[in-house]
Structures are given as structure tokens and as C-alpha cells.
Enzyme design. Sequence first.
Site, PDB file in Angstrom:
ATOM      1  N   CYS A  65       0.844  -1.202   0.000  1.00 53.70           N
ATOM      2  CA  CYS A  65       0.000   0.000   0.000  1.00 53.70           C
ATOM      3  C   CYS A  65       0.875   1.245   0.000  1.00 53.70           C
ATOM      4  CB  CYS A  65      -0.910   0.000   1.227  1.00 53.70           C
ATOM      5  SG  CYS A  65      -1.786   1.558   1.426  1.00 53.70           S
ATOM      6  N   TYR A  89     -25.592  -3.764  25.690  1.00 52.26           N
ATOM      7  CA  TYR A  89     -24.909  -3.075  24.579  1.00 52.26           C
ATOM      8  C   TYR A  89     -25.229  -3.816  23.271  1.00 52.26           C
ATOM      9  CZ  TYR A  89     -22.113  -1.739  28.678  1.00 52.26           C
ATOM     10  OH  TYR A  89     -21.695  -1.348  29.920  1.00 52.26           O
ATOM     11  N   CYS A 111     -13.638  -4.991  21.996  1.00 47.91           N
ATOM     12  CA  CYS A 111     -12.679  -4.579  20.958  1.00 47.91           C
ATOM     13  C   CYS A 111     -11.459  -3.944  21.617  1.00 47.91           C
ATOM     14  CB  CYS A 111     -13.334  -3.637  19.957  1.00 47.91           C
ATOM     15  SG  CYS A 111     -13.990  -2.165  20.721  1.00 47.91           S
TER      16      CYS A 111
HETATM   17  N1  SAH Z   1     -23.497  -6.058  20.360  1.00 48.30           N
HETATM   18  C1  SAH Z   1     -23.653  -5.213  19.230  1.00 48.30           C
HETATM   19  C2  SAH Z   1     -23.061  -3.821  19.385  1.00 48.30           C
HETATM   20  C3  SAH Z   1     -21.739  -3.679  20.085  1.00 48.30           C
HETATM   21  S1  SAH Z   1     -20.999  -2.076  20.000  1.00 48.30           S
HETATM   22  C4  SAH Z   1     -23.162  -5.891  17.964  1.00 48.30           C
HETATM   23  O1  SAH Z   1     -22.505  -6.939  18.025  1.00 48.30           O
HETATM   24  O2  SAH Z   1     -23.458  -5.408  16.879  1.00 48.30           O
HETATM   25  C5  SAH Z   1     -21.394  -1.345  21.511  1.00 48.30           C
HETATM   26  C6  SAH Z   1     -22.785  -0.780  21.575  1.00 48.30           C
HETATM   27  O3  SAH Z   1     -22.948  -0.216  22.877  1.00 48.30           O
HETATM   28  C7  SAH Z   1     -23.095   0.338  20.590  1.00 48.30           C
HETATM   29  O4  SAH Z   1     -24.249   0.007  19.861  1.00 48.30           O
HETATM   30  C8  SAH Z   1     -23.319   1.571  21.476  1.00 48.30           C
HETATM   31  O5  SAH Z   1     -24.298   2.443  20.962  1.00 48.30           O
HETATM   32  C9  SAH Z   1     -23.774   0.936  22.766  1.00 48.30           C
HETATM   33  N2  SAH Z   1     -23.570   1.738  23.992  1.00 48.30           N
HETATM   34  C10 SAH Z   1     -22.561   2.612  24.250  1.00 48.30           C
HETATM   35  N3  SAH Z   1     -22.668   3.107  25.485  1.00 48.30           N
HETATM   36  C11 SAH Z   1     -23.762   2.526  26.058  1.00 48.30           C
HETATM   37  C12 SAH Z   1     -24.377   2.622  27.340  1.00 48.30           C
HETATM   38  N4  SAH Z   1     -23.891   3.423  28.295  1.00 48.30           N
HETATM   39  N5  SAH Z   1     -25.472   1.882  27.566  1.00 48.30           N
HETATM   40  C13 SAH Z   1     -25.977   1.053  26.612  1.00 48.30           C
HETATM   41  N6  SAH Z   1     -25.432   0.920  25.385  1.00 48.30           N
HETATM   42  C14 SAH Z   1     -24.332   1.641  25.096  1.00 48.30           C
END
Ligand code: SAH
Length: 449
Positions: free
Chosen positions: A73, A310, A406
Site C-alpha cells: 500500500c 450493549y 474490541c
Molecule cells: N453487540 C452489538 C453492538 C456492540 S458495540 C453488535 O454486536 O453489533 C457497543 C454498543 O454499545 C453500541 O451500539 C453503542 O451504541 C452501545 N452503547 C454505548 N454506550 C452505552 C451505554 N452506556 N449503555 C448502553 N449501550 C451503550
Amino acid sequence: MPLSKNQEIKLHIDGISSEGTGVGRFDGQAVFVSGAAEGDELLVHIIKAKKTYAVGKIKEILKPSNDRIPVDCPYFKQCGGCVYRHISYEAEKRIKTQKVKDAFLRIAHIDVPVREIITANTERYRNKAEYPVGRDLNGVNIGFYANRTHRIVDAEDCLLQPEEFAEIVEIIRKWIFINHVSVWNSESCDGLLRHIYIRKGFLSGEIMVCLVINGENIPKEDEIISEISKVSGVKSIVLNINTKNTNVILGDEVKVLWGSGKISDTLCGVEIELSPLSFYQINHDCAEALYKKAAEYAALSGTETVIDLYCGAGTIGFSMAHKAKKVIGVEIIPEAIQDAKKNAKRNGAENAEFYCMDAGEAVKMLRDKNIQPDIVLLDPPRKGCSKEVLSCVAEMNPERIVYISCDVSTQSRDCAILKDLGYKTQEVTPVDMFPRTAHVESVALMTRE
Ligand code: SAH
């Protein structure tokens, strides 16, 4: 003698930091060198010298590491995205597995079995791109941030993104040029176009293009819609309004210019619809492998109550709903919860319910309602879970906790807290969701002791 700036030294690289930088030792002092590989013998120019560590730049590779491969790249040196294009994928997997082991040992003081890293596709795997747009003396730049800065590296293509994304960016670049569209200046906080945000459903092939603007409208709207909508796969074109002086990319308001404003995709056999603000795992095939591992750790038999904290658009919960009695999803973004509810209907997941709430508030509410989950899935953003969330989860006394993350440093920190609350981390599996970058996903299984 500690190192000083501008000194030149011979250095053997014997490790890689969690950010992907090579590390060697000179008279006991750690020297960090970006772009180095484990095993390199280097001539290094010191660019920063502190009491406990120094930072150097490669002046010459005296003897290359066996991990090295040719870089494919042209932007690799400047761009802050990939850090591992100069070493083999085998070496990258080894480094990432070690990163997960080290985090659990050093941060959590837990010596846990770390399983073989799960991998899927490694090139053009990203289903989402957020290109910053700016200007310097040479003109408009659309591309990627340089490492640790907000300087934009102008790039025509990225080997992590689908090819159509480059085609769309080129169309927008021409539209900016012909119509003298102003672009964002983060110092003076003016200019219209801030980011180009593109998403693709990898199985559906559907693409959504979102222009993030500091304003309400764009010039020559019909022309840009007509050009972008010709690109194969484009299903939606939207504006996202962000007038704030912030590094956060997306604002709260979305205006649909063309199409439904959504895209669909299929993940683990579940059909999902996504709006621009809903989270969606970046790497489709790897997300499927991750969810499969999470399901294995959850070990559902059909009688369990699962809390999916989440939950985003509900995707992990749906992938397990058919094997559970009930799935309760919690998510803070309203659009994501709307998507989750629609997706539940669409897939006939009648045993799924959702709460649009902060995770901390939600666990308190569920505990007070006397909900007794058998399994809690945790998948928080990078900063991890708060102590309140963890202690409330432990009070609900689930048999298993499956923790997806992550960022293994916050995950291991939280696992240490859960250990004091009676949960043993049984094993961890690294998942290479973001090949070629320094990031690695990991999923941990915890059981009640
Ligand atoms: N489990 C899902 C998303 C994971 S990412 C998947 O696999 O697709 C983390 C997620 O946590 C995001 O959607 C974000 O909006 C949410 N989030 C962030 N802070 C939060 C909080 N204080 N309470 C609830 N959800 C939250």
C-alpha cells in the site's frame, strides 16, 4: 547514559507494543520504533528521548526480520490505519494472540488459556468507511487521518475498503471541485462537508452513502444523487447534520435524500435492516465467526434467559434467540433499538425484548424487577463497563458471562473486577476483526464460582 535526541544507535527489535510499534532495548532503556518488525536489526535515529524510554525512526534495516514482507500500500507509512502491512499475516496473528495474553496477565493478573485466534477475510473486509474531508495548501483532501493526528492523508483507495467506496469518493471529489463545495476546517469550525460515511451490506451488496455536513443542505443535490445512485449497489443516500465543534463524526439528525435511508444485510442467517446511526460489526465474516464462538460459550439449551447488554441492532441476541427462552437487549442509541425491534419482528424472534437505556440504568431496573438471567452477554464500547454495571450483573447471579470486547485492556480490567465478584475467566479467544490494524477483538467466557 540515557539516550539523547538525534543520536544514532544499532537496535535489535525484540517485541511489538500493543499499538503495533517495534520495541528494542538500549542499555536497559526501551526504544519504540514504528514500522519495525520483531527480529529486525536496525540503525535507528532517536527522535524523542525521555528518562524512561525513547522513540526512534528507522534509518536503515541492517538485517530484516523473517516476519517481513513487501508492503503493498502506497499510503502505509503516512496513514494511521494499518500498522502491519510490512509483516506476514502469520506474524500478525502471533503478535495479536500475545497482546491478549499479556493484557490478561499484566492488567488482570489472570493466567487464562488463550485459544487460537479466529480469522476470516483479511483484505477489503471493512463494511464501513468514514473518510474525513479537509483542505490544505494543495487543495481538498479526502482520506484517512495520519497516525495520532488530525492531518488528512489524501488517498484514492484503501485495501481494507470495498472497491466501490473509492468510486463513490471519486464522484464526490469531482462534485466538490466543480461546485466549489466548501469543506470542514476544524480550526475555524466552518466549511460544509465534514465526512463521507459509506456502509455496505456484504451479503446483500446494498450500499448506503452518507454525507456528514455542517449545515442543512448541499448544493446541486440532484446532480450528486444522480451520479452516486448509478454506482452498483447504492440503495440509500442520506445527509447527517453535524454542526458541532467536535471530533465525534456523526450528529443526531439524518435526512434521507434518496432511497429508504437504510440498508439490509444477513448475519448468521438473520436478516437485518440498519439505519445510519446503528452500530454494525465492521467485518461481516469475522462477526459471524465471533457470534458462533459467543454462542458456543453461552451453551444455550432452550430454557435460558439471556441479557444482551450493549446490543446495537440486536444482532448477537438474534443469532441466539432460537436457542433461548428469552433475550433481553439493552442499547442507548434510539435508532439502533428501533432497528432491533423491527429486526426481531422480521425474523419472528418473539422471545426478544428491548430497552433503550443506559446499560447501568438497565441492569439496576432488571435487577429490581427480579429478572434472573442465566447468561449475560457484554459487548461494551472501547471504554469497557462501569463498576456499577459489573456489580449489578454479578448481583443478578447469572451462571455464565460472555464478554466480547474490541479493547482487551478494558476487558481484562473488567474481568479482574468480575473475579472479585465471584466470576472466573475460563478462557479467552482472540478474534481478528480488524486485520492489518493494531486492534483485536476478544471474547471471554466467565462462569460463576
Ligand atoms: N453487540 C452489538 C453492538 C456492540 S458495540 C453488535 O454486536 O453489533 C457497543 C454498543 O454499545 C453500541 O451500539 C453503542 O451504541 C452501545 N452503547 C454505548 N454506550 C452505552 C451505554 N452506556 N449503555 C448502553 N449501550 C451503550
